[in-house]
Design a protein around this motif. Structure first.
Motif, PDB file in Angstrom:
ATOM      1  N   GLY A  13      70.598  45.099   9.542  1.00  0.00           N
ATOM      2  CA  GLY A  13      69.748  45.439   8.512  1.00  0.00           C
ATOM      3  C   GLY A  13      70.128  46.867   8.232  1.00  0.00           C
ATOM      4  N   LYS A  14      70.678  47.558   8.980  1.00  0.00           N
ATOM      5  CA  LYS A  14      71.165  49.154   8.741  1.00  0.00           C
ATOM      6  C   LYS A  14      69.760  49.790   8.985  1.00  0.00           C
ATOM      7  CE  LYS A  14      74.973  47.742   7.217  1.00  0.00           C
ATOM      8  NZ  LYS A  14      76.062  47.917   7.998  1.00  0.00           N
ATOM      9  N   PHE A  15      68.823  49.323   9.851  1.00  0.00           N
ATOM     10  CA  PHE A  15      67.592  50.106  10.480  1.00  0.00           C
ATOM     11  C   PHE A  15      68.269  51.273  11.037  1.00  0.00           C
ATOM     12  CE2 PHE A  15      65.239  46.638   9.307  1.00  0.00           C
ATOM     13  CZ  PHE A  15      63.991  46.709   9.557  1.00  0.00           C
ATOM     14  N   ASP A  16      67.227  52.366  11.111  1.00  0.00           N
ATOM     15  CA  ASP A  16      67.604  53.878  11.870  1.00  0.00           C
ATOM     16  C   ASP A  16      67.414  53.560  13.146  1.00  0.00           C
ATOM     17  OD1 ASP A  16      67.797  56.117   9.633  1.00  0.00           O
ATOM     18  OD2 ASP A  16      66.389  54.397   8.885  1.00  0.00           O
ATOM     19  N   LEU A  17      66.706  52.626  13.641  1.00  0.00           N
ATOM     20  CA  LEU A  17      66.270  52.744  15.098  1.00  0.00           C
ATOM     21  C   LEU A  17      65.481  51.542  15.374  1.00  0.00           C
ATOM     22  CD1 LEU A  17      62.971  53.598  15.360  1.00  0.00           C
ATOM     23  CD2 LEU A  17      63.497  55.831  14.514  1.00  0.00           C
ATOM     24  N   VAL A  18      65.411  51.180  16.800  1.00  0.00           N
ATOM     25  CA  VAL A  18      64.360  50.171  17.447  1.00  0.00           C
ATOM     26  C   VAL A  18      63.698  50.979  18.485  1.00  0.00           C
ATOM     27  CG1 VAL A  18      65.941  48.287  17.178  1.00  0.00           C
ATOM     28  CG2 VAL A  18      66.195  49.792  19.035  1.00  0.00           C
ATOM     29  N   PHE A  19      62.608  50.553  18.597  1.00  0.00           N
ATOM     30  CA  PHE A  19      61.459  51.243  19.652  1.00  0.00           C
ATOM     31  C   PHE A  19      60.759  50.288  20.253  1.00  0.00           C
ATOM     32  CE2 PHE A  19      56.839  52.727  19.218  1.00  0.00           C
ATOM     33  CZ  PHE A  19      57.111  53.464  20.445  1.00  0.00           C
ATOM     34  N   VAL A  20      60.413  50.790  21.636  1.00  0.00           N
ATOM     35  CA  VAL A  20      59.528  49.751  22.129  1.00  0.00           C
ATOM     36  C   VAL A  20      58.273  50.651  22.873  1.00  0.00           C
ATOM     37  CG1 VAL A  20      61.143  47.869  23.154  1.00  0.00           C
ATOM     38  CG2 VAL A  20      61.082  49.984  24.226  1.00  0.00           C
ATOM     39  N   ALA A  21      57.133  50.272  22.635  1.00  0.00           N
ATOM     40  CA  ALA A  21      56.223  51.162  23.219  1.00  0.00           C
ATOM     41  C   ALA A  21      56.102  50.899  24.736  1.00  0.00           C
ATOM     42  CB  ALA A  21      54.539  50.714  22.729  1.00  0.00           C
ATOM     43  N   ASP A  22      55.684  51.830  25.583  1.00  0.00           N
ATOM     44  CA  ASP A  22      55.655  51.657  27.007  1.00  0.00           C
ATOM     45  C   ASP A  22      54.545  52.401  27.658  1.00  0.00           C
ATOM     46  OD1 ASP A  22      57.124  50.426  29.228  1.00  0.00           O
ATOM     47  OD2 ASP A  22      57.270  52.701  29.825  1.00  0.00           O
ATOM     48  N   SER A  23      54.267  51.959  28.710  1.00  0.00           N
ATOM     49  CA  SER A  23      52.954  52.705  29.500  1.00  0.00           C
ATOM     50  C   SER A  23      53.145  52.563  31.026  1.00  0.00           C
ATOM     51  CB  SER A  23      51.502  52.062  29.218  1.00  0.00           C
ATOM     52  OG  SER A  23      50.631  52.549  30.139  1.00  0.00           O
ATOM     53  N   PRO A  24      52.879  53.465  31.925  1.00  0.00           N
ATOM     54  CA  PRO A  24      53.103  53.356  33.471  1.00  0.00           C
ATOM     55  C   PRO A  24      52.096  52.426  33.779  1.00  0.00           C
ATOM     56  CG  PRO A  24      52.826  55.496  32.656  1.00  0.00           C
ATOM     57  CD  PRO A  24      52.274  54.653  31.560  1.00  0.00           C
ATOM     58  N   ALA A  25      51.073  51.803  32.874  1.00  0.00           N
ATOM     59  CA  ALA A  25      49.973  50.730  33.461  1.00  0.00           C
ATOM     60  C   ALA A  25      50.223  49.536  33.546  1.00  0.00           C
ATOM     61  CB  ALA A  25      48.714  51.018  32.434  1.00  0.00           C
ATOM     62  N   GLY A  26      49.859  48.593  34.350  1.00  0.00           N
ATOM     63  CA  GLY A  26      49.771  47.387  34.524  1.00  0.00           C
ATOM     64  C   GLY A  26      48.439  46.619  33.964  1.00  0.00           C
ATOM     65  N   TRP A  27      48.500  45.308  34.040  1.00  0.00           N
ATOM     66  CA  TRP A  27      46.991  44.943  33.763  1.00  0.00           C
ATOM     67  C   TRP A  27      46.132  44.800  35.063  1.00  0.00           C
ATOM     68  CZ3 TRP A  27      45.995  42.260  29.086  1.00  0.00           C
ATOM     69  CH2 TRP A  27      44.830  41.605  28.646  1.00  0.00           C
ATOM     70  N   ASP A  28      44.979  45.234  34.604  1.00  0.00           N
ATOM     71  CA  ASP A  28      44.085  45.354  36.088  1.00  0.00           C
ATOM     72  C   ASP A  28      43.635  43.833  36.117  1.00  0.00           C
ATOM     73  OD1 ASP A  28      41.975  45.573  37.690  1.00  0.00           O
ATOM     74  OD2 ASP A  28      41.352  47.648  37.091  1.00  0.00           O
ATOM     75  N   ARG A  29      43.928  43.124  37.045  1.00  0.00           N
ATOM     76  CA  ARG A  29      43.401  41.554  37.228  1.00  0.00           C
ATOM     77  C   ARG A  29      42.278  41.497  37.603  1.00  0.00           C
ATOM     78  NH1 ARG A  29      47.186  38.511  41.207  1.00  0.00           N
ATOM     79  NH2 ARG A  29      45.274  36.960  41.093  1.00  0.00           N
ATOM     80  N   ALA A  30      41.547  42.460  38.366  1.00  0.00           N
ATOM     81  CA  ALA A  30      40.353  42.457  38.904  1.00  0.00           C
ATOM     82  C   ALA A  30      39.163  42.539  37.829  1.00  0.00           C
ATOM     83  CB  ALA A  30      39.896  43.578  39.831  1.00  0.00           C
ATOM     84  N   LYS A  31      39.646  43.084  36.587  1.00  0.00           N
ATOM     85  CA  LYS A  31      38.584  43.118  35.532  1.00  0.00           C
ATOM     86  C   LYS A  31      38.454  41.809  34.539  1.00  0.00           C
ATOM     87  CE  LYS A  31      38.846  48.189  34.853  1.00  0.00           C
ATOM     88  NZ  LYS A  31      39.139  49.228  33.664  1.00  0.00           N
ATOM     89  N   ASP A  32      39.644  41.094  34.418  1.00  0.00           N
ATOM     90  CA  ASP A  32      39.493  39.958  33.725  1.00  0.00           C
ATOM     91  C   ASP A  32      40.716  38.995  34.081  1.00  0.00           C
ATOM     92  OD1 ASP A  32      39.057  37.926  31.912  1.00  0.00           O
ATOM     93  OD2 ASP A  32      38.712  39.338  30.077  1.00  0.00           O
ATOM     94  N   PRO A  33      40.441  38.187  35.004  1.00  0.00           N
ATOM     95  CA  PRO A  33      41.673  37.282  35.453  1.00  0.00           C
ATOM     96  C   PRO A  33      41.797  36.322  34.393  1.00  0.00           C
ATOM     97  CG  PRO A  33      39.793  36.927  36.905  1.00  0.00           C
ATOM     98  CD  PRO A  33      39.344  38.095  36.214  1.00  0.00           C
ATOM     99  N   GLU A  34      40.789  35.701  33.674  1.00  0.00           N
ATOM    100  CA  GLU A  34      41.299  34.750  32.773  1.00  0.00           C
ATOM    101  C   GLU A  34      41.894  35.314  31.739  1.00  0.00           C
ATOM    102  OE1 GLU A  34      41.261  30.992  31.129  1.00  0.00           O
ATOM    103  OE2 GLU A  34      40.678  31.725  33.172  1.00  0.00           O
ATOM    104  N   ALA A  35      41.738  36.511  31.173  1.00  0.00           N
ATOM    105  CA  ALA A  35      42.624  37.162  30.170  1.00  0.00           C
ATOM    106  C   ALA A  35      43.788  37.258  30.829  1.00  0.00           C
ATOM    107  CB  ALA A  35      41.880  38.412  29.787  1.00  0.00           C
ATOM    108  N   LEU A  36      43.938  37.695  32.075  1.00  0.00           N
ATOM    109  CA  LEU A  36      45.466  37.819  32.520  1.00  0.00           C
ATOM    110  C   LEU A  36      45.988  36.695  32.587  1.00  0.00           C
ATOM    111  CD1 LEU A  36      47.394  39.561  34.074  1.00  0.00           C
ATOM    112  CD2 LEU A  36      46.319  38.880  36.239  1.00  0.00           C
ATOM    113  N   ARG A  37      45.511  35.650  32.910  1.00  0.00           N
ATOM    114  CA  ARG A  37      46.181  34.324  32.685  1.00  0.00           C
ATOM    115  C   ARG A  37      46.960  33.988  31.321  1.00  0.00           C
ATOM    116  NH1 ARG A  37      44.634  29.642  35.741  1.00  0.00           N
ATOM    117  NH2 ARG A  37      44.371  28.551  33.738  1.00  0.00           N
ATOM    118  N   ARG A  38      46.375  34.713  30.489  1.00  0.00           N
ATOM    119  CA  ARG A  38      46.588  34.093  29.091  1.00  0.00           C
ATOM    120  C   ARG A  38      47.477  35.349  28.084  1.00  0.00           C
ATOM    121  NH1 ARG A  38      44.272  29.331  27.970  1.00  0.00           N
ATOM    122  NH2 ARG A  38      42.759  28.732  29.453  1.00  0.00           N
ATOM    123  N   THR A  39      47.760  36.380  28.800  1.00  0.00           N
ATOM    124  CA  THR A  39      48.621  37.409  28.272  1.00  0.00           C
ATOM    125  C   THR A  39      50.071  37.502  28.268  1.00  0.00           C
ATOM    126  OG1 THR A  39      48.599  39.936  27.548  1.00  0.00           O
ATOM    127  CG2 THR A  39      48.039  39.032  29.954  1.00  0.00           C
TER     128      THR A  39
END
Length: 457
Positions: free
Chosen positions: A50-76
């Motif tokens: 498509g002649k796009f200029d660039l591709v980009f991925v966001a990134d973070s050093p963070a992982g998912w904190d499973r202790a805060k919401d294990p049910e949400a972790l199951r589904r993300t």
């Protein structure tokens, strides 16, 4: 003076399965996308087609904190994905023109190592690397050997020093430092190798870098902060800004404000490109587009919905609310991502949202602009912003991958071309050339020239 018509720039902002929080559940999504190199290869090649200029991925050093919401972790599906520089190094070998933007944090990275990795990527890709400078809003300090997450102001003060230091390291070698004369046996001119000899508040680095000056001089510098210190950092150091704006008026204000800061740093308006994100939901008709939008919204599990709300309402007990109650004001007690907090707060107050409407709005593009319509309507929305002081470029945020990127390339890009807004072919071989950005001079060479002029006077 150039008489060529101003051209729109396009980036593909890739979240593994798509930008929608429930994208992985969609029948057309690649469910294992985050760790599937063939999937990313297809996306990069589609964007290049498509002649796009660039591709980009966001990134973070963070992982998912499973202790805060294990049910949400199951589904993300957004917790495990490739490290971006490694990914881009691989994909640069199966593409020829498209640029690669990698996110790296000035709070949790080391300047010398970062400078080395991005310079290497620029060589490996033959001049197609870019660095998205972030200070990291999320508190991920427990993953690193630091005492705690720095305050917002401290993060930006560190970022100012960090970016200057990295640019100095990229200048360690002048462009013609390597002689490589086999007959004389001279490989390098030592007079064209420079120490940065940096001693600042946060860093002490001697240099030189052990990689030659990058192909582009510097990889293109991108910034994504919209707070006051973020805007100032971008005006002084960035060449492209990834921004999130919900309304035309907000986009115009941001565009005008940041462009208006450039002159104090001796910069022209065209030296900084403003690129808002846009989440396009396509359909052959308006009704079909709306049906596509409604379908993907229906895939959000209740545990994910409440997790989205809990992340935005930190410290507030929502147990007495139903999803159809009016959304209360968001708390203003964070040292994390201030610009995104303001964006979603304005979204809630401006539209008088219920909690259900709020999580559905954020589930799509996390506060970026959502446009639902036909290819012509998507093109209309982009053209209005581009031609009226709200954008130079757009970061396309496909809801579902890979199909939504393919649909955009096949259905929207031809319309933009027909209207004379977007290229038919790439202008150059490097990302800078395709974005219309100048290759920066070596800072040490500039300084030496200034000293010679002063001595002559």
């Amino acid at each position: 003076m150039s008489t060529s018509k101003r051209q729109m720039r396009l980036g593909a902002f890739i979240m593994a399965t798509g930008h929608h929080v429930a994208a992985w559940r969609h029948p057309e999504a690649q469910a294992d996308a985050g760790l599937n190199i063939d999937h990313y290869r297809e996306l990069a090649q589609t964007a290049e087609r498509g002649k796009f200029d660039l591709v980009f991925v966001a990134d973070s050093p963070a992982g998912w904190d499973r202790a805060k919401d294990p049910e949400a972790l199951r589904r993300t599906a957004q917790g495990a994905h490739f490290e971006p520089l490694t990914l881009w190094a691989a994909l640069s070998q199966v593409t020829k023109h498209i640029g690669f933007v990698a996110t790296a944090s000035t709070t949790y990275e080391d300047p010398y190592l970062l400078a080395r990795r991005f310079a290497s990527l620029d060589y490996i890709s033959k001049g197609r690397a870019a660095w998205n400078v972030v200070t990291t809003g999320a508190d991920v300090s427990k993953n690193f050997s630091i005492s705690g997450h720095p305050a917002h102001a401290d993060r930006y003060e560190r970022a100012e020093e960090f970016v200057d230091l990295v640019k100095g390291l990229w200048d360690s070698y002048e462009d013609d430092a390597f002689i490589r004369d086999k007959e004389s046996g001279v490989y390098l001119d030592p007079d064209k190798v420079h120490l940065v000899d940096h001693k600042g508040k946060f860093f002490s680095v001697a240099g030189p870098l052990n990689v030659g000056r990058p192909v582009q001089g510097y990889p293109v510098v991108v910034q994504a902060g919209a707070s006051e210190p973020g805007r100032e950092l971008a005006a002084r150091t960035a060449e492209m800004i990834f921004t999130a704006n919900q309304t035309f008026e907000d986009a115009q204000e941001f565009y005008s404000d940041v462009k208006g800061r450039l002159a104090r740093y001796g910069r022209r308006s065209d030296e900084l490109l403003i690129s808002p994100g846009i989440f396009p939901v396509l359909g052959g008709t308006e009704a079909e587009a709306q049906a596509n939008y409604d379908h993907i919204q229906s895939l959000v599990h209740p545990s994910i919905a409440w997790n989205i709300l809990a992340r935005h309402y930190k410290g507030i007990d929502l147990s007495g609310y139903s999803l159809d109650d009016p959304a209360p004001p968001l708390p203003d007690n964070t040292e994390l991502n201030k610009s995104r907090l303001k964006l979603v707060s304005d979204l809630v107050s401006r539209n008088n949202l219920t909690l259900r409407q709020f999580y559905l709005a954020v589930a799509t593009a996390r506060g970026h602009r959502t446009v639902v319509g036909t290819p012509e309507q998507i093109a209309d929305a982009m053209q209005t912003w581009f031609e009226n002081g709200a954008a130079d470029a757009f970061n396309i945020m496909p809801p579902i991958l890979p199909t939504a990127l393919t649909d955009f390339v096949d259905q929207v890009v031809p319309i933009l071309r027909k209207r004379g807004l977007f290229r038919h072919e790439y202008e150059g071989t490097t990302l800078r050339e395709n974005l219309g950005l100048q290759r920066p001079p070596n800072g040490f060479v500039v300084q030496a020239g200034q000293q010679q002029v002063q001595a002559a006077v």
